[in-house]
Write an enzyme that holds these catalytic residues in place. Structure first.
Site, PDB file in Angstrom:
ATOM      1  N   GLY A   1      -8.086  66.757 -28.789  1.00  0.00           N
ATOM      2  CA  GLY A   1      -6.732  66.333 -29.135  1.00  0.00           C
ATOM      3  C   GLY A   1      -5.901  67.467 -29.715  1.00  0.00           C
ATOM      4  O   GLY A   1      -4.702  67.574 -29.437  1.00  0.00           O
ATOM      5  N   THR A   2      -6.520  68.311 -30.517  1.00  0.00           N
ATOM      6  CA  THR A   2      -5.770  69.399 -31.150  1.00  0.00           C
ATOM      7  C   THR A   2      -5.166  70.307 -30.087  1.00  0.00           C
ATOM      8  O   THR A   2      -3.973  70.632 -30.124  1.00  0.00           O
ATOM      9  CB  THR A   2      -6.704  70.213 -32.077  1.00  0.00           C
TER      10      THR A   2
ATOM     11  N   ASN B   1      -3.598  57.950 -37.873  1.00  0.00           N
ATOM     12  CA  ASN B   1      -5.051  58.050 -38.066  1.00  0.00           C
ATOM     13  C   ASN B   1      -5.487  57.682 -39.477  1.00  0.00           C
ATOM     14  O   ASN B   1      -6.653  57.424 -39.714  1.00  0.00           O
ATOM     15  CB  ASN B   1      -5.533  59.470 -37.735  1.00  0.00           C
TER      16      ASN B   1
ATOM     17  N   CYS C   1      -9.607  66.558 -41.835  1.00  0.00           N
ATOM     18  CA  CYS C   1      -9.234  67.966 -41.972  1.00  0.00           C
ATOM     19  C   CYS C   1      -8.719  68.287 -43.356  1.00  0.00           C
ATOM     20  O   CYS C   1      -8.807  69.411 -43.803  1.00  0.00           O
ATOM     21  CB  CYS C   1      -8.155  68.312 -40.949  1.00  0.00           C
TER      22      CYS C   1
ATOM     23  N   SER D   1      -8.353  62.125 -26.855  1.00  0.00           N
ATOM     24  CA  SER D   1      -9.548  62.863 -27.274  1.00  0.00           C
ATOM     25  C   SER D   1     -10.779  61.995 -27.021  1.00  0.00           C
ATOM     26  O   SER D   1     -10.749  60.793 -27.301  1.00  0.00           O
ATOM     27  CB  SER D   1      -9.428  63.198 -28.761  1.00  0.00           C
ATOM     28  N   ALA D   2     -11.854  62.611 -26.513  1.00  0.00           N
ATOM     29  CA  ALA D   2     -13.038  61.820 -26.144  1.00  0.00           C
ATOM     30  C   ALA D   2     -13.876  61.397 -27.343  1.00  0.00           C
ATOM     31  O   ALA D   2     -14.461  60.311 -27.353  1.00  0.00           O
ATOM     32  CB  ALA D   2     -13.909  62.618 -25.171  1.00  0.00           C
ATOM     33  N   HIS D   3     -13.931  62.250 -28.379  1.00  0.00           N
ATOM     34  CA  HIS D   3     -14.921  61.954 -29.430  1.00  0.00           C
ATOM     35  C   HIS D   3     -14.504  60.820 -30.367  1.00  0.00           C
ATOM     36  O   HIS D   3     -15.278  60.401 -31.218  1.00  0.00           O
ATOM     37  CB  HIS D   3     -15.288  63.225 -30.216  1.00  0.00           C
TER      38      HIS D   3
ATOM     39  N   THR E   1     -13.403  78.076 -17.418  1.00  0.00           N
ATOM     40  CA  THR E   1     -14.321  77.239 -16.636  1.00  0.00           C
ATOM     41  C   THR E   1     -14.403  75.835 -17.221  1.00  0.00           C
ATOM     42  O   THR E   1     -14.611  75.669 -18.418  1.00  0.00           O
ATOM     43  CB  THR E   1     -15.722  77.892 -16.616  1.00  0.00           C
TER      44      THR E   1
HETATM   45  N1  PLP Z   1      -4.492  63.574 -33.520  1.00  0.00           N
HETATM   46  C1  PLP Z   1      -4.946  62.565 -34.270  1.00  0.00           C
HETATM   47  C2  PLP Z   1      -4.066  61.402 -34.559  1.00  0.00           C
HETATM   48  C3  PLP Z   1      -6.258  62.607 -34.769  1.00  0.00           C
HETATM   49  O1  PLP Z   1      -6.712  61.603 -35.511  1.00  0.00           O
HETATM   50  C4  PLP Z   1      -7.065  63.736 -34.474  1.00  0.00           C
HETATM   51  C5  PLP Z   1      -8.426  63.858 -35.035  1.00  0.00           C
HETATM   52  O2  PLP Z   1      -8.646  63.666 -36.212  1.00  0.00           O
HETATM   53  C6  PLP Z   1      -6.545  64.761 -33.673  1.00  0.00           C
HETATM   54  C7  PLP Z   1      -5.247  64.647 -33.212  1.00  0.00           C
HETATM   55  C8  PLP Z   1      -7.352  65.960 -33.315  1.00  0.00           C
HETATM   56  O3  PLP Z   1      -8.199  65.653 -32.235  1.00  0.00           O
HETATM   57  P1  PLP Z   1      -9.500  66.557 -31.928  1.00  0.00           P
HETATM   58  O4  PLP Z   1     -10.441  66.340 -33.070  1.00  0.00           O
HETATM   59  O5  PLP Z   1     -10.006  66.018 -30.616  1.00  0.00           O
HETATM   60  O6  PLP Z   1      -9.047  67.960 -31.807  1.00  0.00           O
END
Ligand code: PLP
Length: 393
Positions: free
Chosen positions: A70-71, A162, A338, A210-212, A248
């Site tokens: 996602g980042t 989040n 984070c 984001s997959a995780h 890749t």
């Molecule tokens: N955006 C939101 C709303 C999130 O909750 C997160 C992860 O905490 C991210 C972005 C970042 O995603 P990733 O951990 O896949 O980089």
């Protein structure tokens, strides 16, 4: 861990996802850009996964760019689009960013500001959402030349927060942005797989996944980018991802991501019901703790997130609460993963108007598909004990 209630930070892999990734690994470990048969197989697994994800969001495969998560997808959306506009028109866009966005949106915007773009903040309500009237006001200000704000509006508002779970009215916001001639991006990391998500129905130009967060692997995510838009790549190298991201690709991670998304889609209704039950069980159990305040709104929020704080938070030690819960075998967070560990109160909770002490004392419970009623009971009992201990010091 007896109770894992930190699924908004990350989720455990689903067994089917592990199985699918092992299957792919056994089938081929070739480079998807190689012309030999192993390479072709890797390519077809990658493209099938892309197609599956595209179909799930109502987009076309060419509109899906695989990223590391996602980042990176948020960075690519904001920086990739802003750079493209600057290079092709000579002007940066003006970014409108909600104050409660994840740092993966806020920090790219701050970077673009250093580079010369204007960035305006959209304030959020006490519930953590962006009111359409707030966006309308900011877009109207931009339309007045004397204000000195120029450039195409590039607006980023997350689908759901989040930390609080608050859901934003995306179709309405996107429509306003389009009326003003702008581009709309949404960070859908917390909603993908939990709420129906169709890019055309929502009217978004770009969206991050984001997959995780959905019981898929770490290290892969995706950016939907409308075929009408062009992005400048942030990672230059090979021609992968239609020249939008060099490097890749991993068919194994892509297949794991697609499997995780498919499982979420198949079980979405059932999961939603289960989350709602777990949520009301937790709310009910937490009533036993005096002076506990619920931050997450009762309506208009994801049912798998419940954020709380305390009226007497200034007497409590926020980090100590999380550590105390951990020692009791319960994994929860305060603030986003984070920022926790930094003693700084969460910028999201401050944006809602919470005093710093209440923000520091917040505890976020978040459920996943594997969360049980037993874990909710363990967590509620543990919080009662940990808070009592701190109050009796
Ligand atoms: N955006 C939101 C709303 C999130 O909750 C997160 C992860 O905490 C991210 C972005 C970042 O995603 P990733 O951990 O896949 O980089």
């Amino acid at each position: 861990m007896p109770a894992y209630l930190d699924n908004s930070a990350t989720t455990p892999l689903a067994p089917e996802v592990i199985e699918r990734m092992e299957q792919v690994r056994a089938q081929t470990q070739a480079n998807a850009s190689s012309v030999h048969r192993g390479g072709q197989l890797a390519r077809s697994i990658l493209e099938d996964s892309r197609q599956q994800i595209a179909a799930m969001i109502g987009g076309e495969p060419k509109e899906v760019i695989f990223t590391s998560g996602g980042t990176e997808a948020n960075n690519l959306a904001l920086k990739g689009l802003a750079l493209k506009l600057k290079l092709s028109t000579g002007h940066w866009p003006t970014l409108l960013i909600a104050r409660a966005e994840h740092h993966a949106v806020l920090h790219p915007a701050e970077f673009l500001e250093v580079m010369g773009a204007s960035v305006k903040m959209l304030e959020v309500t006490h519930e953590g959402g962006v009111a359409p009237s707030e966006l309308q006001k900011c877009l109207a200000e931009m339309a007045i030349p004397e204000r000195g704000i120029s450039g195409k509006p590039l607006v980023s508002v997350m689908h759901a927060n989040n930390e609080t779970g608050t859901i934003n009215p995306i179709p309405q916001l996107a429509e306003m942005v389009h009326q003003a001639g702008g581009i709309f991006h949404t960070d859908a990391v917390q909603t993908f797989g939990k709420l129906p998500f169709d890019v055309r129905e929502l009217g978004v130009d770009m969206a991050t996944f984001s997959a995780h967060k959905i019981h898929g692997p770490k290290g892969i995510g995706a950016l939907f980018v409308s075929k009408e838009l062009e992005l400048e790549p942030l990672i230059h190298g090979g021609a992968q991802e239609r020249n939008r991201r060099g490097g890749t690709e991993s068919p194994e991670l892509a297949a794991g991501f697609a499997m995780a998304a498919q499982l979420c889609a198949e079980q979405m209704e059932q999961s939603r019901r289960t989350f709602a039950q777990l949520n009301s069980q937790l709310r009910q159990r937490l009533q036993a703790i005096p002076d506990l305040q619920i931050i997450t709104p009762a309506e208009g929020a994801l049912p798998n997130i419940l954020n709380i704080t305390f009226a007497d938070a200034e007497r409590l030690d926020g980090e100590g609460l999380i550590v105390g819960m951990d020692l009791a075998g319960v994994a929860v967070s305060n603030g986003s993963a984070c920022t926790s560990g930094s003693q700084q109160p969460s910028h999201v909770l401050l944006a809602l108007g919470l005093p710093a002490a209440q923000a520091r004392g917040a505890v976020r419970f978040s459920f996943g598909r594997f969360t049980t009623q037993g874990e909710i009971d363990i967590a509620a009992d543990a919080l009662l004990r940990v808070v009592q201990r701190q109050r009796n010091r």
